[in-house]
Design an enzyme around this catalytic site. Structure first.
Site, PDB file in Angstrom:
ATOM      1  N   GLU A 172      99.002  15.056-105.900  1.00  0.00           N
ATOM      2  CA  GLU A 172      99.422  15.306-107.295  1.00  0.00           C
ATOM      3  C   GLU A 172      98.830  16.628-107.805  1.00  0.00           C
ATOM      4  OE1 GLU A 172      99.100  11.809-109.846  1.00  0.00           O
ATOM      5  OE2 GLU A 172     100.574  10.758-108.614  1.00  0.00           O
ATOM      6  N   GLU A 294     103.212   6.965-103.133  1.00  0.00           N
ATOM      7  CA  GLU A 294     102.736   6.114-104.232  1.00  0.00           C
ATOM      8  C   GLU A 294     103.953   5.549-104.956  1.00  0.00           C
ATOM      9  OE1 GLU A 294      99.549   7.509-106.811  1.00  0.00           O
ATOM     10  OE2 GLU A 294      98.722   8.705-105.160  1.00  0.00           O
TER      11      GLU A 294
END
Ligand code: AHR
Length: 490
Positions: A172, A294
């Site tokens: 991220e 995820e």
């Protein structure tokens, strides 16, 4: 409802890593959930919980991502090796500000994977780490022979190198991993990836940080600038019922909330299609894998628990949602080569919850166990003519399915009936095989049925009898809010 499965129309291989998991130094996932330490009264092997190991092996866990998540870009691997009493302690600033004593590090993680018989997927630090640090981590784990890092590994008790295929280069990086622009990250990715070396016959599969949900520009920029340097590009998408300030309760929800959650999760189909279409333009041969590392539900934490620990209960709603996503991943297995539900134990949509020495399997666990039969099978063409549950913005099919053939030629069908009030009768026409020996498994309950430490088997699998063999194939009657697996023997 008409349903056709053409077993002669063979499609992509369903990579077993689609059934992957994720474990972060977050809340009670690693400590308590997986690792209790050698001196714990809780039965363990080298500090790893025995009950959890057994449950995960039975579920056929194929791959495990670690150490994060946001934690990965804060993690300095050298703090987690060597004698435990000398390991540096740190504050886990992302997750609850608790003390991290680094007693679970590289050796412990790779031992865990060895015991589980699963592939390790290590996520490197780009946000606050250095090129050298990541390069040396890979050398430490995989160099066979004499080298500074291999010698250090041997001094720490591991002479033989490990095999580590999957390396993530940052997590991220558009957010907690450094708040970068995609152009900047694409350059950094190439720099870090250059020094992630293949040693001996350990061939690294390099995974670049991909987009947050609907950020198609991130995918475009990454593919254009670094597509030729990566083996995989990740995608993160969480399903929340409300918004990020008020995500909704994990178990105290209305029928409307239930359907909103289902429609939101079905957006995974659109996401894979649209990010996939961008990837197709740069990589028509699908050499770069989409890695959904995820995904899952993110609800408000259980009242009374640390808000930074992301502990939530798990109901039949989670089970249906998992079945929808796993069926979607199967359908796109030409591009999606791995997916990792967040997270393994005690965090977000966990398959296992623990409390002291007690452990329960959540409804989501049972879905993973049922769907494990698809691992490494060949997807076959299937089409179900069903209605949609929709509003102005989103939709979800009433029934979501996929079908695959295993090495022995058996057909595996997984169906989930999203509806809370309809019991569809499905007329399956089977092309290319006869239904003679058929077995079924069922997971069902009311939308918020859950397993608790007092009642651990409220939601559990049972044999499914709701079908008849017909001339064309099968007639299948699905209960409301259910997941069904059928195995048609060849
Ligand atoms: O899974 C919890 C967090 O969600 C991860 O640390 C991060 O990558 C994502 O935002």
């Amino acid at each position: 409802m008409k349903y056709i499965i053409n077993t002669k129309k063979k499609q992509s291989t369903i990579n077993k890593h689609i059934y992957g998991h994720f474990s972060e130094h977050l809340g009670r996932c690693i400590y308590e959930g997986l690792f209790v330490g050698e001196d714990s009264p809780i039965p363990n092997q080298d500090g790893l919980r025995q009950d959890v190991l057994e449950a995960l092996i039975a579920m056929k866990i194929p791959v495990l991502r670690w150490p994060g998540g946001c934690f990965a870009d804060d993690y300095h691997w050298m703090d987690g090796i060597g004698p435990k009493e000398q390991r540096k302690k740190m504050i886990n600033t992302h997750w609850g500000g608790v003390l991290e004593d680094n007693s679970f590090g590289t050796h412990e993680f790779l031992l865990l994977c060895e015991k589980l018989g699963c592939e390790p997927y290590i996520n490197g630090n780009v946000g606050s780490g250095t090129v050298r640090e990541l390069s040396e981590w890979v050398e430490y784990m995989t160099f066979d022979g004499m080298s500074p890092m291999a010698d250090l590994r041997a001094a720490n008790g591991q002479k033989d190198p490990w095999k580590v295929k999957y390396i993530g280069i940052g997590n991220e990086n558009w957010g907690c991993g450094g708040n970068m622009r995609p152009e900047y990250y694409a350059d950094l990715y190439k720099q870090f990836a250059t020094y992630v070396r293949n040693f001996g016959d350990n061939k690294v599969f390099k995974i670049a940080c991909g987009a947050n949900s609907f950020d198609y520009n991130w995918t475009e920029v990454l593919m254009e600038n670094a597509g030729k340097h990566m083996d995989g590009l990740s995608l993160h998408y969480y399903t929340i019922t409300g918004d990020w300030e008020n995500k909704g309760s994990a178990w105290d929800f209305s029928v409307e909330d239930y359907y909103t959650t289902m429609k939101k999760t079905y957006e995974m189909d659109t996401l894979i299609r649209k990010h996939g279409a961008i990837m197709d333009r740069y990589d028509p041969e699908k050499k770069v894998a989409m890695i959904v590392d995820e995904w899952g539900t993110w609800f408000d934490v259980e009242p009374g628990t640390n808000p930074g620990f992301l502990y939530q209960q798990n109901t039949m709603r989670d089970a249906i949602l998992a079945a929808i996503n796993l069926n979607i991943f199967n359908k796109y297995s030409d591009r999606v080569q791995m997916a990792n539900i967040a997270q393994l134990v005690n965090v977000l949509q966990a398959v296992i919850l623990t409390e002291g020495d007690k452990m329960i399997k959540t409804p989501t666990y049972h879905v993973f166990e049922m769907f494990a039969d698809h691992q490494e099978n060949t997807l076959v063409e299937s089409y179900l003519d069903c209605g949609l549950i929709s509003d102005d913005e989103r939709y979800v099919p009433e029934v979501v399915e996929s079908a695959s053939i295993n090495e022995e030629g058996d057909l595996i069908i997984t169906l989930c009936n999203v509806s809370l009030d309809k019991t569809p009768s499905i007329d399956l026409s089977l092309v290319g095989m006869d239904a003679t020996m058929v077995k079924g498994e069922l997971l069902t309950g009311s939308m918020n049925s859950m397993n608790t430490f007092e009642n651990p088997d409220e939601v559990t699998k049972s044999e499914f009898h709701g079908f008849d063999i017909t001339e064309e194939g099968l007639k299948i009657n699905l209960p409301t809010c259910s997941v069904v697996k059928m195995v048609v023997k060849s």
